[in-house]
Design a protein around this motif. Structure first.
Motif, PDB file in Angstrom:
ATOM      1  N   GLY A  10       0.836  -1.204   0.000  1.00 51.21           N
ATOM      2  CA  GLY A  10       0.000   0.000   0.000  1.00 51.21           C
ATOM      3  C   GLY A  10       0.866   1.247   0.000  1.00 51.21           C
ATOM      4  O   GLY A  10       0.589   2.216   0.705  1.00 51.21           O
ATOM      5  N   GLY A  13       2.440   2.734  -5.565  1.00 53.90           N
ATOM      6  CA  GLY A  13       1.775   1.984  -6.638  1.00 53.90           C
ATOM      7  C   GLY A  13       0.514   1.288  -6.173  1.00 53.90           C
ATOM      8  O   GLY A  13      -0.514   1.310  -6.856  1.00 53.90           O
ATOM      9  N   GLY A  14       0.571   0.656  -4.996  1.00 53.64           N
ATOM     10  CA  GLY A  14      -0.587  -0.069  -4.492  1.00 53.64           C
ATOM     11  C   GLY A  14      -1.752   0.870  -4.217  1.00 53.64           C
ATOM     12  O   GLY A  14      -2.909   0.556  -4.527  1.00 53.64           O
ATOM     13  N   ASP A  36      -0.685  -4.444   3.505  1.00 50.89           N
ATOM     14  CA  ASP A  36       0.617  -3.840   3.814  1.00 50.89           C
ATOM     15  C   ASP A  36       0.982  -4.177   5.248  1.00 50.89           C
ATOM     16  O   ASP A  36       0.114  -4.473   6.071  1.00 50.89           O
ATOM     17  CB  ASP A  36       0.619  -2.319   3.578  1.00 50.89           C
ATOM     18  N   ARG A  64      -1.399   5.159   6.280  1.00 51.19           N
ATOM     19  CA  ARG A  64      -1.592   4.475   5.001  1.00 51.19           C
ATOM     20  C   ARG A  64      -3.071   4.243   4.712  1.00 51.19           C
ATOM     21  O   ARG A  64      -3.566   4.493   3.621  1.00 51.19           O
ATOM     22  CB  ARG A  64      -0.886   3.117   5.110  1.00 51.19           C
ATOM     23  N   ILE A  79       3.335 -10.017   4.419  1.00 52.17           N
ATOM     24  CA  ILE A  79       3.025 -11.112   3.487  1.00 52.17           C
ATOM     25  C   ILE A  79       4.057 -12.208   3.709  1.00 52.17           C
ATOM     26  O   ILE A  79       5.260 -11.919   3.774  1.00 52.17           O
ATOM     27  CB  ILE A  79       3.102 -10.604   2.029  1.00 52.17           C
ATOM     28  N   THR A 106       4.932  -4.229  -4.001  1.00 53.79           N
ATOM     29  CA  THR A 106       5.666  -4.219  -2.728  1.00 53.79           C
ATOM     30  C   THR A 106       7.029  -3.535  -2.834  1.00 53.79           C
ATOM     31  O   THR A 106       7.818  -3.598  -1.878  1.00 53.79           O
ATOM     32  CB  THR A 106       5.790  -5.649  -2.161  1.00 53.79           C
ATOM     33  N   ALA A 256      11.067  -7.399  -2.284  1.00 52.22           N
ATOM     34  CA  ALA A 256      10.653  -7.846  -0.951  1.00 52.22           C
ATOM     35  C   ALA A 256      10.972  -9.333  -0.778  1.00 52.22           C
ATOM     36  O   ALA A 256      10.754 -10.133  -1.697  1.00 52.22           O
ATOM     37  CB  ALA A 256       9.157  -7.601  -0.776  1.00 52.22           C
ATOM     38  N   ILE A 290       3.468  -3.368 -10.518  1.00 51.73           N
ATOM     39  CA  ILE A 290       3.634  -1.923 -10.661  1.00 51.73           C
ATOM     40  C   ILE A 290       4.761  -1.430  -9.755  1.00 51.73           C
ATOM     41  O   ILE A 290       4.971  -1.980  -8.669  1.00 51.73           O
ATOM     42  CB  ILE A 290       2.309  -1.182 -10.341  1.00 51.73           C
ATOM     43  N   LYS A 300      13.430   3.302 -11.056  1.00 49.59           N
ATOM     44  CA  LYS A 300      12.588   2.994  -9.904  1.00 49.59           C
ATOM     45  C   LYS A 300      12.192   4.326  -9.285  1.00 49.59           C
ATOM     46  O   LYS A 300      12.902   4.883  -8.445  1.00 49.59           O
ATOM     47  CB  LYS A 300      13.337   2.098  -8.917  1.00 49.59           C
ATOM     48  N   GLY A 302       8.714   7.198  -8.361  1.00 44.60           N
ATOM     49  CA  GLY A 302       7.281   7.395  -8.165  1.00 44.60           C
ATOM     50  C   GLY A 302       6.606   7.861  -9.444  1.00 44.60           C
ATOM     51  O   GLY A 302       5.461   7.505  -9.713  1.00 44.60           O
ATOM     52  N   SER A 303       7.320   8.653 -10.249  1.00 45.37           N
ATOM     53  CA  SER A 303       6.720   9.141 -11.498  1.00 45.37           C
ATOM     54  C   SER A 303       6.446   7.965 -12.439  1.00 45.37           C
ATOM     55  O   SER A 303       5.384   7.884 -13.055  1.00 45.37           O
ATOM     56  CB  SER A 303       7.638  10.169 -12.169  1.00 45.37           C
ATOM     57  N   ASN A 334       9.869  10.937 -15.187  1.00 49.46           N
ATOM     58  CA  ASN A 334      10.420  12.293 -15.068  1.00 49.46           C
ATOM     59  C   ASN A 334      10.775  12.567 -13.624  1.00 49.46           C
ATOM     60  O   ASN A 334      10.294  11.924 -12.712  1.00 49.46           O
ATOM     61  CB  ASN A 334       9.539  13.383 -15.688  1.00 49.46           C
TER      62      ASN A 334
HETATM   63  C1  LIG Z   1      15.380   9.102  -0.914  1.00 48.54           C
HETATM   64  C2  LIG Z   1      14.387   8.855  -2.002  1.00 48.54           C
HETATM   65  C3  LIG Z   1      14.044   9.886  -2.864  1.00 48.54           C
HETATM   66  C4  LIG Z   1      13.138   9.672  -3.893  1.00 48.54           C
HETATM   67  N1  LIG Z   1      12.823  10.711  -4.716  1.00 48.54           N
HETATM   68  C5  LIG Z   1      11.970  10.518  -5.745  1.00 48.54           C
HETATM   69  C6  LIG Z   1      11.636  11.602  -6.612  1.00 48.54           C
HETATM   70  O1  LIG Z   1      12.088  12.734  -6.431  1.00 48.54           O
HETATM   71  N2  LIG Z   1      10.786  11.344  -7.640  1.00 48.54           N
HETATM   72  C7  LIG Z   1      10.262  10.105  -7.853  1.00 48.54           C
HETATM   73  O2  LIG Z   1       9.495   9.925  -8.814  1.00 48.54           O
HETATM   74  N3  LIG Z   1      10.565   9.060  -7.045  1.00 48.54           N
HETATM   75  C8  LIG Z   1      11.393   9.238  -5.997  1.00 48.54           C
HETATM   76  N4  LIG Z   1      11.691   8.195  -5.151  1.00 48.54           N
HETATM   77  C9  LIG Z   1      11.230   6.824  -5.484  1.00 48.54           C
HETATM   78  C10 LIG Z   1       9.778   6.549  -5.111  1.00 48.54           C
HETATM   79  O3  LIG Z   1       9.541   6.882  -3.765  1.00 48.54           O
HETATM   80  C11 LIG Z   1       9.486   5.073  -5.352  1.00 48.54           C
HETATM   81  O4  LIG Z   1       9.903   4.726  -6.651  1.00 48.54           O
HETATM   82  C12 LIG Z   1       8.002   4.763  -5.237  1.00 48.54           C
HETATM   83  O5  LIG Z   1       7.578   5.019  -3.924  1.00 48.54           O
HETATM   84  C13 LIG Z   1       7.739   3.304  -5.626  1.00 48.54           C
HETATM   85  O6  LIG Z   1       6.436   2.936  -5.301  1.00 48.54           O
HETATM   86  P1  LIG Z   1       6.104   1.395  -4.989  1.00 48.54           P
HETATM   87  O7  LIG Z   1       4.646   1.326  -4.778  1.00 48.54           O
HETATM   88  O8  LIG Z   1       6.735   0.518  -5.993  1.00 48.54           O
HETATM   89  O9  LIG Z   1       6.863   1.090  -3.608  1.00 48.54           O
HETATM   90  P2  LIG Z   1       6.626   1.716  -2.179  1.00 48.54           P
HETATM   91  O10 LIG Z   1       5.963   3.034  -2.262  1.00 48.54           O
HETATM   92  O11 LIG Z   1       7.959   1.665  -1.494  1.00 48.54           O
HETATM   93  O12 LIG Z   1       5.603   0.724  -1.471  1.00 48.54           O
HETATM   94  C14 LIG Z   1       5.911  -0.624  -1.203  1.00 48.54           C
HETATM   95  C15 LIG Z   1       5.017  -1.079  -0.056  1.00 48.54           C
HETATM   96  O13 LIG Z   1       5.094  -2.498   0.087  1.00 48.54           O
HETATM   97  C16 LIG Z   1       5.062  -2.821   1.470  1.00 48.54           C
HETATM   98  N5  LIG Z   1       5.656  -4.141   1.674  1.00 48.54           N
HETATM   99  C17 LIG Z   1       6.889  -4.563   1.263  1.00 48.54           C
HETATM  100  N6  LIG Z   1       7.080  -5.836   1.648  1.00 48.54           N
HETATM  101  C18 LIG Z   1       5.976  -6.236   2.307  1.00 48.54           C
HETATM  102  C19 LIG Z   1       5.591  -7.452   2.947  1.00 48.54           C
HETATM  103  N7  LIG Z   1       6.381  -8.527   2.999  1.00 48.54           N
HETATM  104  N8  LIG Z   1       4.379  -7.503   3.532  1.00 48.54           N
HETATM  105  C20 LIG Z   1       3.528  -6.421   3.504  1.00 48.54           C
HETATM  106  N9  LIG Z   1       3.851  -5.256   2.905  1.00 48.54           N
HETATM  107  C21 LIG Z   1       5.057  -5.161   2.312  1.00 48.54           C
HETATM  108  C22 LIG Z   1       5.843  -1.687   2.118  1.00 48.54           C
HETATM  109  O14 LIG Z   1       5.516  -1.531   3.486  1.00 48.54           O
HETATM  110  C23 LIG Z   1       5.453  -0.475   1.281  1.00 48.54           C
HETATM  111  O15 LIG Z   1       4.389   0.222   1.836  1.00 48.54           O
HETATM  112  C24 LIG Z   1      12.570   8.385  -4.073  1.00 48.54           C
HETATM  113  C25 LIG Z   1      12.889   7.351  -3.196  1.00 48.54           C
HETATM  114  C26 LIG Z   1      13.781   7.573  -2.163  1.00 48.54           C
HETATM  115  C27 LIG Z   1      14.127   6.456  -1.219  1.00 48.54           C
END
Ligand SMILES: Cc1cc2nc3c(=O)[nH]c(=O)nc-3n(C[C@H](O)[C@H](O)[C@H](O)COP(=O)(O)OP(=O)(O)OC[C@H]3O[C@@H](n4cnc5c(N)ncnc54)[C@H](O)[C@@H]3O)c2cc1C
Length: 419
Positions: A10, A13-14, A36, A64, A79, A106, A256, A290, A300, A302-303, A334
């Motif tokens: 969550g 992406g989630g 999550d 969250r 998980i 995740t 993960a 995602i 990797k 957020g965009s 971006n």
């Molecule tokens: C220092 C830093 C700066 C950044 N700056 C930027 C930026 O300027 N611009 C940009 O676009 N991106 C930036 N990012 C990257 C961006 O934050 C990530 O790419 C984005 O959050 C990815 O989303 P996601 O959903 O894949 O993962 P996440 O948002 O990390 O979510 C993954 C989720 O899975 C959960 N999870 C994992 N394993 C388990 C498990 N076993 N059981 C239950 N839950 C689990 C976690 O708790 C977490 O909530 C930055 C990242 C960092 C660390």
């Protein structure tokens, strides 16, 4: 018939996937459940600003469960593993969850313990990472009392989240130590496994030039094999060494760990093999991926996760309707790159087009690959946008998931505007 859609993770992406799916399907057509392990959603781009006292961990974390639209189920548990044969997710606490469609969101985890010595003597004393809220807060205290010496910023290996974040740290460190009046006593060094400052040539030259202008030494092709916190040394596999008084390390990343416990789901790094255009996993047709969890060759970021959301949700719909999938994801990414002194660059690219100069999203938009105050304001505004538009899964007028070409200046491969 009610479709059972389970979303693992969550985070960015989630959350946006759950909210987009909830708008697509009424409650009677789909049961949407997010899993999550905790209830702390961290706005990760904000971690960059914590060490410099420009924000605080409590200002970048929200509950969250509050980010989900009504009618989305939330299960808080780690998980344990996914059983692809049985279409079931097994949790650390609670009964298994059956699904018709699974979305893996995740993300990536930090694995500092995989680098010899990194979490040994000196860890959180003179060796830090700003990639976690705890690390970023501890680093703030260390920077505030750093009176001089060599500060090394080291990326251990790729892939990492937001590959420009360590460069931004260097630029902000230059600004921060100048503000404190001690810049002449601080040597800044950026140590990277890449053969340049960044992965793509035009941006790499531009960013290397900016490091040089700001007096940051660039050490390339350095594959850190060991970190000796007691002696203050990074040691590469080829024997090269870089000494430090303070090290800011971006540790190795992996998927993960539960992915590794789920037969057939992941690769050797626990990322999930995924079709880079449709975002369908290679493990099973009813599993989509995602964000950072996917092994696609996009940043990797957020965009990227945001741009993937549109295609992924459409493909979940098509899969459930028995229609062919949309192969429209182009790797669009971006990123604002904070450069200090209230300015920032913006880069925009995809699988086929590297970051180029010009403007975004059209010929009259934000300047690309060029420092500006407007980009800095864009970076600051992004936090509001994240909580209020990106996570709720809203479409942004004029900004689609496909990379815009209008506004970009095509430059020959080995030159740039700055050359
Ligand atoms: C220092 C830093 C700066 C950044 N700056 C930027 C930026 O300027 N611009 C940009 O676009 N991106 C930036 N990012 C990257 C961006 O934050 C990530 O790419 C984005 O959050 C990815 O989303 P996601 O959903 O894949 O993962 P996440 O948002 O990390 O979510 C993954 C989720 O899975 C959960 N999870 C994992 N394993 C388990 C498990 N076993 N059981 C239950 N839950 C689990 C976690 O708790 C977490 O909530 C930055 C990242 C960092 C660390």
């Amino acid at each position: 018939m009610t479709h059972r859609i389970v979303i693992l993770g969550g985070g960015t992406g989630g959350t946006l996937t759950a909210n987009r799916l909830r708008r697509l399907y009424p409650d009677t057509e789909a049961e949407i459940t997010v899993v999550d392990q905790d209830d702390r959603h961290v706005y990760q781009p904000g971690l960059l600003f914590v060490p410099f006292g420009l924000t605080h961990p409590e200002d970048i974390v929200r509950p969250r469960s509050r980010q989900f639209h009504d009618g989305i189920g939330y299960v808080q548990s780690a998980i344990n593993h996914v059983d692809l044969e049985a279409n079931e997710v097994h949790l650390e606490s609670g009964p298994p969850l059956g699904y018709d469609v699974l979305v893996v969101a995740t993300g990536a985890v930090l694995v500092p313990e995989e680098t010899e010595g990194l979490t040994g003597p000196g860890w959180m004393e003179k060796v830090f990472t700003f990639y976690s809220p705890e690390g970023a807060a501890a680093l703030e205290a260390a920077l505030a009392t750093f009176e001089g010496g060599r500060l090394v910023v080291n990326v251990v290996d790729m892939p990492i989240k937001c590959p420009v974040a360590p460069l931004e740290f260097c630029f902000l460190a230059d600004w921060y130590f100048r503000e404190r009046g001690v810049r002449d006593r601080v040597e800044l060094t950026y140590v990277t496994p890449l053969d340049g400052a960044f992965t793509k040539p035009v941006a790499s030259r531009r960013l290397a030039g900016m490091l040089a202008d700001k007096g940051v030494e660039l050490v390339t092709g350095f594959n850190t094999g060991q970190l000796d916190g007691a002696d203050g040394r990074l040691v590469a596999y080829d024997g090269r060494e870089v000494g430090f008084d303070l090290a800011v390390v971006v540790p190795l990343h992996g998927g993960a760990p539960y992915v590794g416990r789920s037969p057939g789901l992941g690769d050797e790094l626990n990322f999930v093999p995924t079709d880079d255009r449709t975002l369908q996993s290679k493990a099973a047709r009813n599993v989509f991926v995602i964000g950072d969890a996917a092994n696609v060759p996009a940043s990797k970021a957020g965009s990227v996760t945001h741009f993937e959301g549109e295609v992924l949700v459409e493909n979940v719909r098509r899969h459930l309707a028995g229609e062919p999938l949309d192969s429209g994801f182009d790797g669009h990414a971006n990123c604002f790159i904070e450069t200090g002194f209230g300015r920032a660059l913006l880069i925009d690219f995809n699988y086929d087009t590297e970051p180029l100069p010009g403007h975004y999203p059209t010929g009259v938009g934000l300047p690309l690959l060029k420092e500006s105050r407007l980009n800095h304001l864009g970076k600051l505004m992004f936090q509001w946008f994240y909580w209020h538009a990106l996570l709720p899964g809203r479409d942004i007028p004029g900004i689609g998931s496909t990379m815009p070409r209008a506004g970009k200046q095509l430059v020959p491969a080995n030159t740039s505007q700055e050359d």
